[in-house]
Design a protein around this motif. Structure first.
Motif, PDB file in Angstrom:
ATOM      1  N   ALA A  15      -5.115  -2.480  -0.818  1.00 34.63           N
ATOM      2  CA  ALA A  15      -6.202  -1.581  -1.183  1.00 34.63           C
ATOM      3  C   ALA A  15      -5.605  -0.282  -1.715  1.00 34.63           C
ATOM      4  CB  ALA A  15      -7.090  -1.301   0.034  1.00 34.63           C
ATOM      5  N   GLN A  16      -5.811  -0.021  -3.005  1.00 36.72           N
ATOM      6  CA  GLN A  16      -5.305   1.204  -3.615  1.00 36.72           C
ATOM      7  C   GLN A  16      -6.280   2.340  -3.330  1.00 36.72           C
ATOM      8  OE1 GLN A  16      -2.265   1.694  -5.350  1.00 36.72           O
ATOM      9  NE2 GLN A  16      -2.937   3.768  -4.851  1.00 36.72           N
ATOM     10  N   MET A  17      -5.804   3.356  -2.609  1.00 34.79           N
ATOM     11  CA  MET A  17      -6.644   4.490  -2.242  1.00 34.79           C
ATOM     12  C   MET A  17      -6.621   5.561  -3.334  1.00 34.79           C
ATOM     13  SD  MET A  17      -7.503   3.326   0.709  1.00 34.79           S
ATOM     14  CE  MET A  17      -6.903   2.176   1.932  1.00 34.79           C
ATOM     15  N   LEU A  76     -24.235  -0.651  -1.592  1.00 36.53           N
ATOM     16  CA  LEU A  76     -24.856   0.218  -2.596  1.00 36.53           C
ATOM     17  C   LEU A  76     -24.087   1.530  -2.765  1.00 36.53           C
ATOM     18  CD1 LEU A  76     -28.622  -0.313  -1.676  1.00 36.53           C
ATOM     19  CD2 LEU A  76     -27.374  -1.293  -3.620  1.00 36.53           C
ATOM     20  N   HIS A  77     -23.275   1.908  -1.763  1.00 33.15           N
ATOM     21  CA  HIS A  77     -22.493   3.143  -1.821  1.00 33.15           C
ATOM     22  C   HIS A  77     -21.040   2.834  -1.441  1.00 33.15           C
ATOM     23  CE1 HIS A  77     -26.705   4.407  -1.082  1.00 33.15           C
ATOM     24  NE2 HIS A  77     -26.421   5.349  -1.972  1.00 33.15           N
ATOM     25  N   PRO A  78     -20.328   2.112  -2.309  1.00 31.86           N
ATOM     26  CA  PRO A  78     -18.963   1.681  -1.969  1.00 31.86           C
ATOM     27  C   PRO A  78     -17.977   2.843  -1.916  1.00 31.86           C
ATOM     28  CG  PRO A  78     -19.453   1.167  -4.252  1.00 31.86           C
ATOM     29  CD  PRO A  78     -20.731   1.664  -3.642  1.00 31.86           C
ATOM     30  N   VAL A  79     -16.936   2.660  -1.114  1.00 37.82           N
ATOM     31  CA  VAL A  79     -15.824   3.608  -1.070  1.00 37.82           C
ATOM     32  C   VAL A  79     -14.998   3.422  -2.336  1.00 37.82           C
ATOM     33  CG1 VAL A  79     -13.754   4.292   0.202  1.00 37.82           C
ATOM     34  CG2 VAL A  79     -15.793   3.514   1.447  1.00 37.82           C
ATOM     35  N   LYS A  80     -14.480   4.522  -2.881  1.00 38.80           N
ATOM     36  CA  LYS A  80     -13.669   4.433  -4.086  1.00 38.80           C
ATOM     37  C   LYS A  80     -12.268   3.936  -3.734  1.00 38.80           C
ATOM     38  CE  LYS A  80     -12.156   6.906  -8.216  1.00 38.80           C
ATOM     39  NZ  LYS A  80     -12.151   8.203  -8.955  1.00 38.80           N
ATOM     40  N   LEU A  81     -12.044   2.664  -3.938  1.00 39.29           N
ATOM     41  CA  LEU A  81     -10.714   2.059  -3.776  1.00 39.29           C
ATOM     42  C   LEU A  81     -10.713   0.719  -4.489  1.00 39.29           C
ATOM     43  CD1 LEU A  81     -11.084  -0.298  -1.371  1.00 39.29           C
ATOM     44  CD2 LEU A  81     -11.021   1.695   0.087  1.00 39.29           C
ATOM     45  N   ASP A  82      -9.531   0.246  -4.848  1.00 34.75           N
ATOM     46  CA  ASP A  82      -9.386  -1.032  -5.540  1.00 34.75           C
ATOM     47  C   ASP A  82      -8.722  -2.029  -4.596  1.00 34.75           C
ATOM     48  OD1 ASP A  82     -10.412   0.049  -7.928  1.00 34.75           O
ATOM     49  OD2 ASP A  82      -8.437   0.835  -8.453  1.00 34.75           O
ATOM     50  N   VAL A  83      -9.386  -3.163  -4.359  1.00 28.11           N
ATOM     51  CA  VAL A  83      -8.849  -4.205  -3.490  1.00 28.11           C
ATOM     52  C   VAL A  83      -8.361  -5.356  -4.359  1.00 28.11           C
ATOM     53  CG1 VAL A  83      -9.373  -5.869  -1.671  1.00 28.11           C
ATOM     54  CG2 VAL A  83     -10.346  -3.570  -1.567  1.00 28.11           C
ATOM     55  N   VAL A  84      -7.082  -5.720  -4.213  1.00 28.53           N
ATOM     56  CA  VAL A  84      -6.510  -6.824  -4.988  1.00 28.53           C
ATOM     57  C   VAL A  84      -5.726  -7.737  -4.057  1.00 28.53           C
ATOM     58  CG1 VAL A  84      -6.370  -5.522  -7.143  1.00 28.53           C
ATOM     59  CG2 VAL A  84      -4.451  -5.475  -5.560  1.00 28.53           C
ATOM     60  N   ASN A  85      -5.696  -9.020  -4.390  1.00 28.33           N
ATOM     61  CA  ASN A  85      -4.890  -9.978  -3.643  1.00 28.33           C
ATOM     62  C   ASN A  85      -3.413  -9.651  -3.833  1.00 28.33           C
ATOM     63  OD1 ASN A  85      -3.400 -12.751  -3.323  1.00 28.33           O
ATOM     64  ND2 ASN A  85      -5.417 -13.072  -2.400  1.00 28.33           N
ATOM     65  N   ALA A  86      -2.628  -9.756  -2.758  1.00 24.47           N
ATOM     66  CA  ALA A  86      -1.219  -9.374  -2.819  1.00 24.47           C
ATOM     67  C   ALA A  86      -0.385 -10.322  -3.671  1.00 24.47           C
ATOM     68  CB  ALA A  86      -0.627  -9.294  -1.414  1.00 24.47           C
ATOM     69  N   GLU A 128     -14.989   9.210  17.607  1.00 24.09           N
ATOM     70  CA  GLU A 128     -15.845   8.032  17.506  1.00 24.09           C
ATOM     71  C   GLU A 128     -15.339   7.141  16.369  1.00 24.09           C
ATOM     72  OE1 GLU A 128     -18.931   5.386  18.368  1.00 24.09           O
ATOM     73  OE2 GLU A 128     -18.162   7.107  19.497  1.00 24.09           O
ATOM     74  N   PRO A 129     -15.102   5.851  16.636  1.00 29.83           N
ATOM     75  CA  PRO A 129     -14.584   4.966  15.585  1.00 29.83           C
ATOM     76  C   PRO A 129     -15.483   4.942  14.353  1.00 29.83           C
ATOM     77  CG  PRO A 129     -14.353   3.923  17.719  1.00 29.83           C
ATOM     78  CD  PRO A 129     -15.166   5.170  17.952  1.00 29.83           C
ATOM     79  N   GLU A 130     -14.847   4.922  13.190  1.00 34.10           N
ATOM     80  CA  GLU A 130     -15.545   4.948  11.907  1.00 34.10           C
ATOM     81  C   GLU A 130     -15.246   3.661  11.131  1.00 34.10           C
ATOM     82  OE1 GLU A 130     -15.356   7.405   7.652  1.00 34.10           O
ATOM     83  OE2 GLU A 130     -14.015   7.922   9.319  1.00 34.10           O
ATOM     84  N   ASN A 131     -16.293   2.982  10.694  1.00 32.70           N
ATOM     85  CA  ASN A 131     -16.134   1.794   9.860  1.00 32.70           C
ATOM     86  C   ASN A 131     -15.646   2.234   8.478  1.00 32.70           C
ATOM     87  OD1 ASN A 131     -16.883  -0.422   7.941  1.00 32.70           O
ATOM     88  ND2 ASN A 131     -17.783  -1.341   9.759  1.00 32.70           N
ATOM     89  N   LEU A 132     -14.611   1.551   7.949  1.00 30.27           N
ATOM     90  CA  LEU A 132     -14.019   1.965   6.676  1.00 30.27           C
ATOM     91  C   LEU A 132     -14.815   1.489   5.471  1.00 30.27           C
ATOM     92  CD1 LEU A 132     -10.189   1.718   7.297  1.00 30.27           C
ATOM     93  CD2 LEU A 132     -11.764   3.601   7.662  1.00 30.27           C
ATOM     94  N   GLY A 133     -15.906   0.775   5.706  1.00 35.26           N
ATOM     95  CA  GLY A 133     -16.857   0.517   4.640  1.00 35.26           C
ATOM     96  C   GLY A 133     -16.454  -0.543   3.638  1.00 35.26           C
ATOM     97  N   TYR A 134     -17.317  -0.690   2.653  1.00 26.54           N
ATOM     98  CA  TYR A 134     -17.155  -1.653   1.568  1.00 26.54           C
ATOM     99  C   TYR A 134     -16.489  -0.956   0.385  1.00 26.54           C
ATOM    100  CZ  TYR A 134     -18.583  -4.895  -2.133  1.00 26.54           C
ATOM    101  OH  TYR A 134     -18.590  -5.759  -3.188  1.00 26.54           O
ATOM    102  N   PRO A 135     -15.548  -1.607  -0.333  1.00 25.09           N
ATOM    103  CA  PRO A 135     -15.201  -3.030  -0.339  1.00 25.09           C
ATOM    104  C   PRO A 135     -13.995  -3.414   0.527  1.00 25.09           C
ATOM    105  CG  PRO A 135     -14.235  -1.995  -2.245  1.00 25.09           C
ATOM    106  CD  PRO A 135     -14.976  -0.911  -1.503  1.00 25.09           C
ATOM    107  N   LEU A 136     -13.458  -2.479   1.326  1.00 30.72           N
ATOM    108  CA  LEU A 136     -12.367  -2.872   2.219  1.00 30.72           C
ATOM    109  C   LEU A 136     -12.864  -3.934   3.185  1.00 30.72           C
ATOM    110  CD1 LEU A 136      -9.361  -2.035   2.920  1.00 30.72           C
ATOM    111  CD2 LEU A 136     -10.369  -0.852   4.854  1.00 30.72           C
ATOM    112  N   ASN A 137     -14.015  -3.694   3.779  1.00 36.22           N
ATOM    113  CA  ASN A 137     -14.636  -4.670   4.678  1.00 36.22           C
ATOM    114  C   ASN A 137     -15.634  -5.536   3.914  1.00 36.22           C
ATOM    115  OD1 ASN A 137     -13.357  -3.965   7.181  1.00 36.22           O
ATOM    116  ND2 ASN A 137     -14.595  -2.097   7.224  1.00 36.22           N
ATOM    117  N   SER A 138     -15.857  -6.731   4.444  1.00 38.12           N
ATOM    118  CA  SER A 138     -16.787  -7.671   3.837  1.00 38.12           C
ATOM    119  C   SER A 138     -17.519  -8.417   4.949  1.00 38.12           C
ATOM    120  CB  SER A 138     -16.037  -8.657   2.933  1.00 38.12           C
ATOM    121  OG  SER A 138     -15.313  -9.599   3.726  1.00 38.12           O
ATOM    122  N   SER A 139     -18.293  -9.419   4.572  1.00 41.97           N
ATOM    123  CA  SER A 139     -18.982 -10.215   5.598  1.00 41.97           C
ATOM    124  C   SER A 139     -18.024 -11.176   6.293  1.00 41.97           C
ATOM    125  CB  SER A 139     -20.134 -11.004   4.957  1.00 41.97           C
ATOM    126  OG  SER A 139     -19.639 -11.926   3.998  1.00 41.97           O
TER     127      SER A 139
END
Length: 531
Positions: free
Chosen positions: A424-426, A148-158, A372-383
């Motif tokens: 992932a384009q930051m 519901l609160h995604p990180v601003k980045l674009d994930v594309v297949n290489a 403390e380790p930080e999860n990089l969130g969605y959409p970089l990470n998925s299920s």
């Protein structure tokens, strides 16, 4: 649109089995399924159970089929089988059917359905996984919040010049070249893994960094900052085709720019009878030395695969390895140290996550301490599983591997897909807010001149009179001078920089401007005394 492989019902050989169904008893199919399971032939076993389930409703067989589907990581099938077991049938050996259904739904990223299933399971007093289910329920709620609160980045297949029908992983971009590893399918008889490299969209080529005359697989590239040393893993095979523990090697570049013969690292790194793999290298400012990070299952860790470090002394020797404090009881893997930000990126199964392996980061804060380790969130990470994150500063691009649906192999496999490499384009942006220095009232209609003090050049921006949020794109590892002017206000100059940033970031900057009238008042107060 291609159908994800996890949505494919297994039909291999099903027509043949159905043809003979009238001539064989159902119990015989069940025996055949059990024999197939004992041999590890889960697909055949699942086909036999499917024939049986087409004949009658059998909750016990639905449970067995669901377990096999989980083993194959065919989560859509698992959720379907477990979900067909009615609530009143979930007792005794079948009491945990809804729990397993919820796990499968979570693995598919269907978090709302998984939450409902975990909540339903908590009502079943016969279940034995209530404590674990409570943690999984909290995980699903957290993951849903990430979506519901995604990180601003674009994930594309290489792309197809990099990704194949095999496992493609361990990407590392240096200048314009992308290094990566590929693992051919075929089990014990498969060809060895190899390191490849690709430039832009041109087809990948076998890298000259691969050792010659080795049967084992060369994978997991790591380069020093000057690209004069390359570390990699070599996982050789035994005569019967089985894999032996991986070891880490290093290659040096000679004066002609060619790679010298690989040298195995000493036993302090390659601990006898234990794996040493996935090297990462970086300069630690707190220690003022390079550190080799690697993954191992040697004694002294948290119990599974752990991330260890070894300080490289000035004479080139490797110090006594030590486990990092960020390790968990589950697997912690694929370390990558981003030198500019002094940040370690890694993947783990042992922390709050979207599911499977997620990518985390931890900043070096002292000689022996980490944030403390930080999860990089969605959409970089998925299920699904995300691993091998690396970062290319100039292009603001992260590279990683994932077996998520949507890759080049989608629709071609039963169960988990082979890993693909993704980019992932930051976005690194400045969000300035201008206020009256006297009363903090918001100011609009502002002119900004942004000068790049690192490489030169100036850009001009205007913030309109509506005072809407304004985002100014920034490059990494730059120092900027920002000159601000607005009607009836004194100009101001602000310094800012993007040094050490390695992920999508919005820099918030509140900039107070003094009204011009204050300058007139201050000037009137100045009294010049005669000599």
């Amino acid at each position: 649109m291609r159908t994800p492989s996890s949505y494919i019902f297994i039909t291999l050989g099903l027509s043949l089995f159905t043809f003979f169904a009238s001539g064989q008893s159902l119990s015989k199919y069940e025996k055949q399924a059990l024999k197939a399971c004992e041999k590890g032939d889960y697909i055949t076993a699942l086909n036999h159970y499917e024939v049986l389930l087409n004949q009658e409703h059998r909750p016990d067989l639905l449970f067995k089929a669901g377990q096999i589907a989980q083993q194959l990581e065919a989560y859509y099938l698992a959720a379907n089988y477990f979900g067909r077991i009615a609530k009143e049938e979930q007792s005794g050996a079948l009491a945990d059917a809804t729990y397993h259904q919820a796990l499968a739904l979570k693995a598919l990223g269907r978090y709302e359905e998984a939450i409902a299933a975990f909540e339903e399971y908590q009502k079943n007093k016969e279940g034995v996984y209530h404590e674990i289910a409570a943690k999984e329920l909290a995980n699903c709620r957290w993951a849903l919040g990430q979506e519901l609160h995604p990180v601003k980045l674009d994930v594309v297949n290489a792309g197809l010049n990099v990704n194949t029908e095999n496992d493609d992983f361990a990407p590392l971009r240096y200048a314009g070249k992308l290094y990566f590893s590929s693992r051919p399918a075929g089990g014990k008889s498969a060809p060895a893994e190899r390191i490849y490299s690709a430039i832009l969209d041109f087809p990948a080529q076998t890298s000259d960094a691969n050792p010659a005359g080795k049967e084992g697989g060369a994978i997991n590239t790591a380069l020093t900052a000057d690209a004069q040393r390359m570390y990699f893993s070599l996982c050789e095979k035994t005569p019967d085709g089985a894999s032996s523990p991986c070891k880490i090697y290093v290659r040096m570049k000679n004066f002609d720019g060619q790679w010298e013969r690989p040298k195995i690292l000493p036993s302090v790194i390659n601990y006898q009878n234990y794996t040493a793999t996935q090297p990462g290298i970086g300069y630690d400012r707190t220690l003022r030395k390079e550190v080799l990070y690697f993954v191992t299952n040697r004694p002294g860790g948290m119990g599974a695969l752990d991330i260890w470090g070894s300080v490289i002394e000035r004479d080139g020797s490797y110090g006594e390895p030590f486990p990092l404090p960020i390790n968990t009881p589950l697997d912690d893997v694929t370390p990558y140290f981003h030198q500019a930000s002094q940040t370690l990126f890694f993947s783990t199964e042992g922390r709050e996550s979207m599911g499977g392996f997620d990518i985390f980061r931890s900043k070096k804060t002292g000689p022996q301490t980490w944030s403390e380790p930080e999860n990089l969130g969605y959409p970089l990470n998925s299920s699904f599983d995300e691993q091998y994150f690396t970062f290319h500063t100039r292009t603001k691009s992260g590279y990683f591997s994932s077996n998520r649906p949507g890759g080049v192999n989608d629709g071609t496999h039963i169960g988990t897909l082979p890993s693909d490499i993704y980019r992932a384009q930051m976005y690194v942006e400045l969000n300035p807010r201008f206020v009256n220095a006297l009363d903090s009232m918001a100011l609009c209609d502002v002119r900004i001149e942004l000068a790049d003090l690192t490489l030169g050049g100036t850009r001009t921006f205007y913030i309109n009179a509506n005072c809407e949020d304004y985002l100014i794109p920034l490059d990494l590892e730059r120092v900027y001078s920002m000159s601000v002017s607005s009607k009836d206000y004194l100009p101001a100059v602000i310094r800012l920089n993007t040094l050490g940033i390695s992920f999508s970031t919005v820099l918030q900057q509140v900039i107070p401007l003094m009204p011009e009238s204050t300058a007139d008042v201050n000037a009137a107060k100045v009294v010049v005394k005669k000599p």
